[in-house]
Enzyme design. Structure first.
Site, PDB file in Angstrom:
ATOM      1  N   LYS A  61      78.941  28.128 -31.260  1.00  0.00           N
ATOM      2  CA  LYS A  61      77.676  28.220 -30.532  1.00  0.00           C
ATOM      3  C   LYS A  61      76.543  28.756 -31.402  1.00  0.00           C
ATOM      4  O   LYS A  61      75.377  28.658 -31.030  1.00  0.00           O
ATOM      5  CB  LYS A  61      77.820  29.068 -29.270  1.00  0.00           C
ATOM      6  CG  LYS A  61      78.092  30.535 -29.475  1.00  0.00           C
ATOM      7  CD  LYS A  61      78.146  31.238 -28.127  1.00  0.00           C
ATOM      8  CE  LYS A  61      78.354  32.732 -28.281  1.00  0.00           C
ATOM      9  NZ  LYS A  61      78.361  33.425 -26.977  1.00  0.00           N
ATOM     10  N   ASP A  62      76.870  29.327 -32.583  1.00  0.00           N
ATOM     11  CA  ASP A  62      75.832  29.793 -33.507  1.00  0.00           C
ATOM     12  C   ASP A  62      75.300  28.686 -34.404  1.00  0.00           C
ATOM     13  O   ASP A  62      74.240  28.838 -35.019  1.00  0.00           O
ATOM     14  CB  ASP A  62      76.377  30.919 -34.409  1.00  0.00           C
ATOM     15  CG  ASP A  62      76.616  32.214 -33.653  1.00  0.00           C
ATOM     16  OD1 ASP A  62      76.016  32.380 -32.570  1.00  0.00           O
ATOM     17  OD2 ASP A  62      77.385  33.047 -34.143  1.00  0.00           O
TER      18      ASP A  62
ATOM     19  N   ARG B  99      69.843  31.745 -21.496  1.00  0.00           N
ATOM     20  CA  ARG B  99      70.676  30.852 -20.685  1.00  0.00           C
ATOM     21  C   ARG B  99      71.334  31.628 -19.538  1.00  0.00           C
ATOM     22  O   ARG B  99      71.288  31.210 -18.377  1.00  0.00           O
ATOM     23  CB  ARG B  99      71.750  30.215 -21.577  1.00  0.00           C
ATOM     24  CG  ARG B  99      72.836  29.450 -20.815  1.00  0.00           C
ATOM     25  CD  ARG B  99      73.965  29.041 -21.736  1.00  0.00           C
ATOM     26  NE  ARG B  99      74.632  30.186 -22.337  1.00  0.00           N
ATOM     27  CZ  ARG B  99      75.588  30.900 -21.737  1.00  0.00           C
ATOM     28  NH1 ARG B  99      75.977  30.586 -20.520  1.00  0.00           N
ATOM     29  NH2 ARG B  99      76.162  31.919 -22.352  1.00  0.00           N
ATOM     30  N   ARG B 100      71.946  32.754 -19.866  1.00  0.00           N
ATOM     31  CA  ARG B 100      72.581  33.565 -18.832  1.00  0.00           C
ATOM     32  C   ARG B 100      71.543  34.138 -17.871  1.00  0.00           C
ATOM     33  O   ARG B 100      71.743  34.155 -16.654  1.00  0.00           O
ATOM     34  CB  ARG B 100      73.380  34.698 -19.471  1.00  0.00           C
ATOM     35  CG  ARG B 100      74.626  34.233 -20.204  1.00  0.00           C
ATOM     36  CD  ARG B 100      75.303  35.361 -20.943  1.00  0.00           C
ATOM     37  NE  ARG B 100      76.499  34.886 -21.642  1.00  0.00           N
ATOM     38  CZ  ARG B 100      76.869  35.284 -22.854  1.00  0.00           C
ATOM     39  NH1 ARG B 100      76.140  36.185 -23.505  1.00  0.00           N
ATOM     40  NH2 ARG B 100      77.964  34.809 -23.420  1.00  0.00           N
TER      41      ARG B 100
ATOM     42  N   ARG C 273      71.570  43.498 -27.125  1.00  0.00           N
ATOM     43  CA  ARG C 273      72.187  42.796 -28.241  1.00  0.00           C
ATOM     44  C   ARG C 273      73.248  43.680 -28.881  1.00  0.00           C
ATOM     45  O   ARG C 273      73.397  44.839 -28.538  1.00  0.00           O
ATOM     46  CB  ARG C 273      71.128  42.409 -29.279  1.00  0.00           C
ATOM     47  CG  ARG C 273      70.249  41.244 -28.857  1.00  0.00           C
ATOM     48  CD  ARG C 273      69.436  40.765 -30.038  1.00  0.00           C
ATOM     49  NE  ARG C 273      70.308  40.389 -31.151  1.00  0.00           N
ATOM     50  CZ  ARG C 273      69.923  40.362 -32.420  1.00  0.00           C
ATOM     51  NH1 ARG C 273      68.684  40.701 -32.739  1.00  0.00           N
ATOM     52  NH2 ARG C 273      70.767  40.012 -33.375  1.00  0.00           N
ATOM     53  N   GLY C 274      73.953  43.123 -29.856  1.00  0.00           N
ATOM     54  CA  GLY C 274      75.001  43.862 -30.538  1.00  0.00           C
ATOM     55  C   GLY C 274      76.341  43.180 -30.358  1.00  0.00           C
ATOM     56  O   GLY C 274      76.481  42.233 -29.580  1.00  0.00           O
ATOM     57  N   ASN C 275      77.353  43.651 -31.102  1.00  0.00           N
ATOM     58  CA  ASN C 275      78.677  43.071 -30.962  1.00  0.00           C
ATOM     59  C   ASN C 275      79.308  43.521 -29.643  1.00  0.00           C
ATOM     60  O   ASN C 275      78.727  44.305 -28.898  1.00  0.00           O
ATOM     61  CB  ASN C 275      79.556  43.433 -32.167  1.00  0.00           C
ATOM     62  CG  ASN C 275      79.607  44.937 -32.413  1.00  0.00           C
ATOM     63  OD1 ASN C 275      79.609  45.723 -31.472  1.00  0.00           O
ATOM     64  ND2 ASN C 275      79.657  45.335 -33.670  1.00  0.00           N
TER      65      ASN C 275
ATOM     66  N   ARG D 163      77.954  46.543 -27.102  1.00  0.00           N
ATOM     67  CA  ARG D 163      77.375  46.260 -25.784  1.00  0.00           C
ATOM     68  C   ARG D 163      78.120  47.002 -24.670  1.00  0.00           C
ATOM     69  O   ARG D 163      77.505  47.499 -23.720  1.00  0.00           O
ATOM     70  CB  ARG D 163      77.378  44.753 -25.511  1.00  0.00           C
ATOM     71  CG  ARG D 163      76.479  43.974 -26.456  1.00  0.00           C
ATOM     72  CD  ARG D 163      76.277  42.550 -25.987  1.00  0.00           C
ATOM     73  NE  ARG D 163      76.015  41.651 -27.101  1.00  0.00           N
ATOM     74  CZ  ARG D 163      75.586  40.404 -26.968  1.00  0.00           C
ATOM     75  NH1 ARG D 163      75.349  39.913 -25.782  1.00  0.00           N
ATOM     76  NH2 ARG D 163      75.390  39.649 -28.022  1.00  0.00           N
TER      77      ARG D 163
ATOM     78  N   CYS E  83      68.566  29.085 -28.792  1.00  0.00           N
ATOM     79  CA  CYS E  83      68.543  30.364 -28.068  1.00  0.00           C
ATOM     80  C   CYS E  83      67.223  30.616 -27.354  1.00  0.00           C
ATOM     81  O   CYS E  83      67.144  31.448 -26.461  1.00  0.00           O
ATOM     82  CB  CYS E  83      68.811  31.515 -29.038  1.00  0.00           C
ATOM     83  SG  CYS E  83      70.466  31.508 -29.738  1.00  0.00           S
TER      84      CYS E  83
END
Length: 309
Positions: free
Chosen positions: A81-82, A129-130, A147-149, A153, A240
């Protein structure tokens, strides 16, 4: 012994994916050593700005692709998706691995489902999107950028006292945070991102030797599904910065594709679906995008792009 250099981001999830690819290749290729090379991307360096404000083209891939083109690495491993829907000159998609569940999940320490969230609940997400689909589903919910991993989060959710966050099931599962999952969200409620749950291997277009090697681990079903989704996205020229979603699923002798384009506030949303044979997935993905554009999605995309200029 032949050595293959595999480039990846340095996050825990990216390294999990790289190690997954390395294990799979090693199990299929005798006498080949896989060396993992970590590379920092623009998206890793700018963590205090929403993705949509940075500009998303190659946000998590550009620096890795440069190393690939320069011959510093032999392959690049990405979250599918990236990857931009159109790869740069000299680059190609070499293989995709078996896809994890592509759906989104509700992470919470308080509530068991989206439906159970109280009025005015606060949810964290960095995804337009979400956000758009959540606003359509639950207009009363308050959204905050996050944001973040995965682990960052979850920690922020707890520290800030949020009611929950929305993440991709695949990342949560792969990093072992399943215990925080309260609901796997139905695709009809929140349609996933293009390529969500899939791991992609990117190559130089002229590197036929490496292409033959990675084909040994290519998953045909995932290749069909993600080819359809990426064709859909490419026709809409989205990323995005635009609420676009698509999910293709191989079902026995056909592939079913669901697509969505929404306004930023979720007030306008266009959905459509189609089915096709295995030989028609890219064309069908593009045709589904055309259908949404004809329904009115073109106006949404034009408005969003004008706001970004």
């Amino acid at each position: 012994m032949q050595v293959l250099r595999l480039g990846t981001r340095g996050s825990k999830l990216a390294l999990w994916q790289a190690e997954y690819v390395a294990r799979e290749l090693s199990s299929h290729l005798a006498g080949v050593e896989i060396k993992i090379v970590t590379i920092k991307t623009k998206g890793d360096k700018i963590m205090d700005v929403p993705l949509a404000q940075i500009g998303d083209k190659g946000l998590f891939t550009h620096e890795i692709e440069n190393e690939l083109l320069n011959g510093k690495i032999d392959m690049a491993v990405h979250s599918m998706k990236d990857l931009p829907s159109l790869l740069g000159e000299g680059l190609c998609l070499g293989a995709v691995l078996p896809r994890e569940n592509p759906q989104d999940v509700l992470i919470s320490t308080r509530h068991q489902s989206l439906a159970a969230l109280p009025a005015g609940a606060v949810i964290g997400t960095s995804s337009l999107r979400r956000a758009a689909q959540l606003k359509k589903l639950r207009p009363d919910i308050k959204l905050v950028n996050m944001r973040g991993n995965v682990e960052t989060r979850i920690r922020k959710m707890q520290e800030q006292g949020l009611d929950g966050i929305i993440l991709a099931y695949a990342g949560v599962k792969r990093l072992g945070y399943d215990k925080f999952i309260r609901e796997i969200i139905a695709a009809q409620d929140i349609l996933p991102a293009v390529g969500q749950g899939a791991v992609a291997i990117e190559l130089r277009s002229d590197d036929q030797a490496t292409s033959r090697l990675v084909q040994t681990i290519n998953d045909y079903d995932t290749w069909l599904e993600t080819t359809a989704e990426r064709a859909f996205l490419a026709r809409l020229e989205g990323g995005c910065q635009v609420p676009i979603a698509c999910l293709a699923r191989k079902e026995e002798e056909q592939v079913r594709i669901n697509g969505l384009v929404a306004s930023l506030d979720g007030s306008k949303m266009y959905k459509a679906a189609t089915e096709c044979g295995f030989d028609d997935v890219a064309a069908s993905g593009r045709q589904l995008a055309e259908q949404l554009l004809a329904m009115g999605a073109d106006k949404i995309l034009d408005e969003i792009r004008l706001q970004g200029e």
